[in-house]
Design an enzyme around this catalytic site. Structure first.
Site: not given
Ligand code: G1P
Ligand code: ZN
Length: 548
Positions: A19, A23, A118-119, A131, A282, A284, A286-287, A370, A381
């Site tokens: 996605t 990873r 990410s998270h 990525k 999170d 990186d 973005d959340r 999410s 995001k």
């Protein structure tokens, strides 16, 4: 003279981006040729040179997790060996994902490489990821990641410049062979962008008036961004930002901003001396999760509130072109779009599906259940963006989070919502469950369960309204006549076994019954979800591992 070495290698199985990029466990990434093969596949697909032979410009940075610094040096040497002209790197190889997206766009570069999982937790035995983002600043679309994967199955060699490390601690221009490396402060340009979108004087006045906030960066990348923007520029008291130093292992925290992993923040926000507003982001950046004093804001509700109030921020004063949400996200934002008379879009899970809508000017604000919200200011995001838009709204409306939510539900009704995750299931069992569920769909409409009647059941397919591309099998949806909904899908980002996500929704029009506990309000939907898919029978699980 610097020398370029061509290293013979062979394909490594399983370098398939999910996605959001590739990873894997950190030791896997650190294995012989592993990072190098994937990075060469990226350059083979996107090219490090232009058609005319001149070198391209890329952005590079990551969330600071373990191996981030060394991977950055490898990627720089490979970029130089492949013929790139220039790489813009965040100081210390640090860039949040939204800040990287912004730098790609601001400098009109040919894309960027972001190092992050990410998270997911970081550390020698946790996760790492890489990525590629496109020149528009957004994640590479499926066609591009598929081509990268293909390339990893054919690769026979990669190129590496023989050189020492670049001093990424020193801002300014460095030389790596024929390639320039511009080390930039990771925060400056991003902070300027935020200042251009939001009413900083109004937010500053709110803090000066005694407004109290807790920002939990979870020892991940947003720490320096949050301190600079919230404490230095907006005047929030020192100490407003906690866990604000990015650490290679995130201090042992699981930097996923949800009620389970950001428990300390939740406890504080529900405690006796709770601040007015709480937020977390999170790994990186973005959340985001936002919490009011004594009240949790579900990401689906947050998207709806932000869409309904965005015009209160200078950057969105002219109104929104449209609102987009991922399919599993609740329909709360749709109700706002309908009321505003603007477009609404339902896309598959994953931020990359919003890119075309943003580029084409069809949507201004996007969100996922999410804990992801963002807008057309970048193509990712953006956690701090969402926090600042909330602050802007609070500063203008001069109400509490609880009051704003209550008014929102009174106006639009409430979409009770929750996601139940069942983690590390044996892959074969999860696949068998999904196959059986997909096989049962045709017989479901008309069937009654838990006092509700199924009105439709399908496997979500999406046709991109901009480029016409089709994405199939994006999640099983079961819709009920009363507006309730169950969605089942398997995670595309997990690194251990399969993760089953069950998304649960129930609509209450009000005016009564708007203030229930979400799990209580959803109880019949939850029971139906277990029965219809036979979760326990297939997987042996009777209760979820994470509830958000
Ligand atoms: C998860 C989230 C999805 C998000 C992605 C990347 O993917 O569910 O909304 O876009 O992480 O942050 P999943 O593991 O469900 O495939
Ligand atoms: Zn993230």
């Amino acid at each position: 003279m610097t020398h370029i070495t061509t290293v013979s290698t062979a394909p490594i199985a399983g370098q398939k981006p999910g996605t959001s990029g590739l990873r894997k466990k950190t030791p896997v990434f650190m294995g012989r040729h592993y990072l190098e093969n994937f990075v060469q596949a990226i350059f083979d697909v996107v090219g490090a040179r232009n058609e005319d032979g001149g070198g391209k410009t890329f952005v590079l940075g990551g969330d600071g997790r373990y191996f981030n610094d060394r991977a950055a040096q490898v990627i720089l040497r490979m970029a130089a060996a492949n013929g790139a002209a220039r790489v813009i790197v965040g100081q210390g190889a640090i860039l949040s994902t939204p800040a990287a997206s912004h730098l790609i766009r601001l400098n009109q570069t040919d894309g960027g490489i972001i190092m992050s999982a990410s998270h997911n937790p970081g550390g020698p035995n946790e996760d790492f990821g890489v990525k590629f983002n496109m020149p528009n600043g957004g994640p590479a679309p499926e066609g591009v990641t598929e081509a990268m994967y293909q390339r990893t199955t054919e690769i026979t060699e990669y190129k590496m410049l023989e050189a020492q490390d670049v001093d990424l601690g020193r801002v300014g221009r460095h030389q790596l062979g024929a390639m320039s490396v511009d080390v930039v402060d990771p925060v400056t340009d991003y902070a300027a962008l935020m200042e251009s979108l939001f009413d900083f004087p109004a937010i500053r006045a709110m803090f000066a008036g005694g407004f109290r906030m807790r920002m939990d960066s979870m020892c991940a990348v947003t720490g320096p961004y949050a301190v600079e923007i919230l404490e230095n520029r907006l005047g929030a008291p020192k100490g407003t930002c906690v866990n604000a130093t990015p650490l290679p292992d995130f201090g042992g925290m699981h930097p996923d901003p949800n009620p389970t992993w950001a428990k300390a923040l939740m406890d504080e926000m529900f405690g006796s001396d709770a601040p007015d507003f709480g937020a977390a982001s999170d790994g990186d950046g973005d959340r985001n999760m936002v919490v009011g004093r004594g009240i949790y804001v579900s990401p689906s509700d947050s998207l709806a509130v932000l869409a309904a109030n965005a015009h209160l921020a200078p950057g969105y004063r002219a109104g929104l072109k449209g609102v987009a949400r991922s399919m599993p996200t609740s329909a709360a934002a749709d109700r706002v779009a309908d009321a505003l008379g603007i477009g609404k879009f339902e896309t598959p899970t994953g931020w990359k599906f919003f890119g075309n809508l943003l580029d084409a000017g069809k949507a201004t604000i996007c969100g996922e259940e999410s804990f992801g919200t963002g807008s057309d200011h970048v193509r990712e995001k953006d956690g701090l963006w969402a926090v600042l838009l909330w602050l802007n709204i609070l500063a203008v409306r001069k109400q509490s989070v609880a009051e704003i939510l209550a008014e929102h539900w009174a106006t639009y009704g409430r979409n009770y919502y929750s996601r139940h995750d069942f983690e590390a299931i044996e892959v074969a069992k999860a696949d068998a469950m999904m196959a059986a569920l997909r096989g049962s769909l045709a017989g479901l409409p008309g069937r009654g369960i838990e006092g509700m009647t199924i009105s439709a059941a399908d496997d979500f397919a999406y046709t991109d309204p901009v480029d016409g591309s089709v994405s199939l099998k994006q999640g099983v949806r079961i819709l009920f006549e009363d507006g309730s909904r169950i969605v089942y899908r398997l995670s595309g980002t997990g690194t251990e076994g399969a993760t089953l996500r069950v998304y649960l929704e129930r609509y209450a029009a009000g005016p009564e019954g708007l203030e229930l506990d979400a799990q209580e309000a959803l109880a019949p939907v939850i029971r139906a979800a277990h029965a219809l898919a036979g979760i326990a029978g297939h997987t042996g699980r009777t209760a979820p591992d994470v509830v958000t």
